[in-house]
Enzyme design. Structure first.
Site, PDB file in Angstrom:
ATOM      1  N   HIS A 208     -12.350  38.447  28.286  1.00  0.00           N
ATOM      2  CA  HIS A 208     -12.848  39.150  29.473  1.00  0.00           C
ATOM      3  C   HIS A 208     -11.665  39.479  30.392  1.00  0.00           C
ATOM      4  CE1 HIS A 208     -15.350  40.731  32.473  1.00  0.00           C
ATOM      5  NE2 HIS A 208     -16.266  39.800  32.579  1.00  0.00           N
ATOM      6  N   TYR A 213     -12.010  39.465  37.352  1.00  0.00           N
ATOM      7  CA  TYR A 213     -11.849  38.046  37.035  1.00  0.00           C
ATOM      8  C   TYR A 213     -10.366  37.766  36.738  1.00  0.00           C
ATOM      9  CZ  TYR A 213     -16.854  38.313  37.275  1.00  0.00           C
ATOM     10  OH  TYR A 213     -18.125  38.542  37.745  1.00  0.00           O
ATOM     11  N   ARG A 402     -28.280  46.442  30.521  1.00  0.00           N
ATOM     12  CA  ARG A 402     -29.590  46.433  31.178  1.00  0.00           C
ATOM     13  C   ARG A 402     -30.701  47.022  30.320  1.00  0.00           C
ATOM     14  NH1 ARG A 402     -27.387  49.199  36.408  1.00  0.00           N
ATOM     15  NH2 ARG A 402     -26.092  50.060  34.748  1.00  0.00           N
TER      16      ARG A 402
END
Ligand SMILES: Cc1cc2nc3c(=O)[nH]c(=O)nc-3n(C[C@H](O)[C@H](O)[C@H](O)COP(=O)(O)O)c2cc1C
Length: 434
Positions: A208, A213, A402
């Protein structure tokens, strides 16, 4: 590692054909296989990593996780990712995030991996460290993500780590600037987690490197103000990611696929300030390709609260023409009439969301300029959009988030709309017929 308790007679994989794989010749590119190293994905549809904020001490251990991930595992995507999983406890976004920082965490994934290996769905894990965005409330504990706030120590929080002591915004905790020893510890943790991921049978790892992040915050000059070998120049800012990559590659078999998710642009709205952009992403992707990364999953944003997303240029996301169907047009074999690719295209053209496929041009540019496989993600909702992305060679896999929450049967429904007959789960087969 112990084998999970299971009954052996379940006909789940009696067919030997992966769930969601075409059963006959098809014109669809979305339902064509892709082989990377030793792994074949039977279609191009990926369940994108999605945090569920439902772990206790980082564990995949609840009835909920098995039901949630299991619902996709029995419904045929080519690949399903387990959500961002912290390589260290302090690398979780919220205290309820998932992790893989001990053998117990590793073994907790056994039931879902075994299920995937029976249905033929490949399973990956996204290895993550939240960096300065760690120790924030999940939406269940405090409102929506827009209202995200740091969790204090009293409520189970911790001091987050970052390249520099710059908080993401005034509501987040001020990160501790990592020392070189602390950087080395994080690098080693990624390698150790990769080892556990391999031991327990994951097929794919994704690092990631997006959404602000830890890895992303090292890449960006907005969040990385270091003056040592990890900050300043492009070469220095990418060093942390390259060290992580090396550490992971030492612990992850060479013949298993390795992906990296990046924020291809951080959409910074001040052109006078240097930020991370597509040009640097392309440069980075070329280096990652040389070092053996198989696919760049092209997301964007998340590193700065002042980001300004922009819709894609309509020309860059235009749906490609649909070829004539192969035999399936008009054939009624279940409660739907199998449509054709043309009909699906016309249906997709009715979608008028301004942000539709807004990140696709990043995947297309990285693929074209670097010649590496890419994943497209974001505001992709219609099967023909998915088909068109693969058909036009803009990306190699389509990551769906989603839409899978709205429709766990996305793979069957996409197949139906594109006129492709796919393998259903044996136990569900009768659902195909009226
Ligand atoms: C509930 C939820 C959780 C998410 N968690 C992650 C995550 O763990 N890692 C990640 O890289 N992206 C995460 N994302 C981003 C998605 O993977 C995806 O990039 C984004 O939602 C855009 O795709 P979509 O339009 O298909 O939803 C999350 C998205 C949602 C909706």
């Amino acid at each position: 590692m112990s084998h999970s308790q299971q009954n052996e007679w379940t006909p789940i994989m009696e067919t030997k054909v992966p769930i969601g794989a075409p059963q006959e010749a098809t014109n669809s590119k979305l339902f064509s296989p892709l082989t990377i190293k030793n792994t074949t994905f039977h279609n191009r549809i990926v369940v994108s990593p999605m945090c569920m904020y439902s772990s206790k001490d980082g564990m995949f251990d609840s009835q909920f996780h098995m039901a949630h991930y299991g619902s996709f595992a029995i419904r045929g995507p080519g690949l399903m990712f387990i959500e961002a999983s912290g390589v260290l406890p302090e690398g979780r976004i919220s205290p309820e995030d998932m992790g893989i920082w001990s053998p117990a965490h590793r073994d907790a994934f056994i039931p879902i991996i075994e299920l995937c290996h029976k249905t033929g769905v490949k399973i990956g894990i996204q290895l993550a460290h939240a960096g300065r965005k760690a120790s924030t409330y999940s939406m269940f504990r405090q409102g929506t993500s827009a209202a995200k706030q740091g969790v204090d120590d009293e409520h189970g929080g911790w001091t987050p780590n970052g390249p520099s002591s710059i908080p993401w915004n005034e509501h987040f905790r001020v990160p501790h600037e990592m020392s070189e020893e602390e950087i080395a510890k994080a690098v080693a943790a990624f390698g150790q987690s990769a080892k556990w991921a391999d031991e327990v049978g994951f097929d794919v790892i994704e690092l990631h490197g997006a959404h602000g992040y830890l890895i992303n915050s090292f890449l960006s000059p907005l969040s990385n103000h270091r003056t040592d070998k990890y900050g300043g120049s492009f070469e220095n800012r990418i060093r942390f990611l390259l060290e992580i990559l090396e550490s992971v590659q030492q612990n992850w078999p060479k013949d298993k696929p390795l992906f990296v998710r990046i924020s291809a642009s951080e959409w910074h709205n001040n052109p006078d300030e240097e930020s991370w952009d597509l040009d640097q992403s392309i440069k980075l992707a070329a280096i990652l390709k040389d070092k053996g990364v198989d696919l760049i999953d092209c997301s964007s944003g998340g590193n700065t609260p002042t980001q300004t997303f922009k819709p894609a240029n309509p020309e860059d996301i235009k749906l490609v023409d649909a070829p004539a169907p192969e035999g399936s047009e008009g054939t009624t074999i279940n409660h739907h009439t199998f449509g054709s690719l043309q009909a699906a295209k016309q249906d997709a053209e009715k979608i008028k969301n301004p942000m539709v496929m807004f990140q696709l041009p990043f995947a297309a540019a990285v693929k074209e300029k670097v010649g590496i496989l890419t994943g497209a993600v974001g505001f992709i909702t219609h099967p023909y959009q998915m088909e068109s992305i693969i058909r036009s060679n803009k990306a190699d896999l389509v990551f769906m988030a989603r839409e899978f929450l709205r429709d766990p049967n996305l793979v069957y429904n996409a197949a139906d709309q594109l006129g492709v007959k796919v393998q259903w789960l044996r136990q569900h087969e009768r659902g195909q017929y009226m």
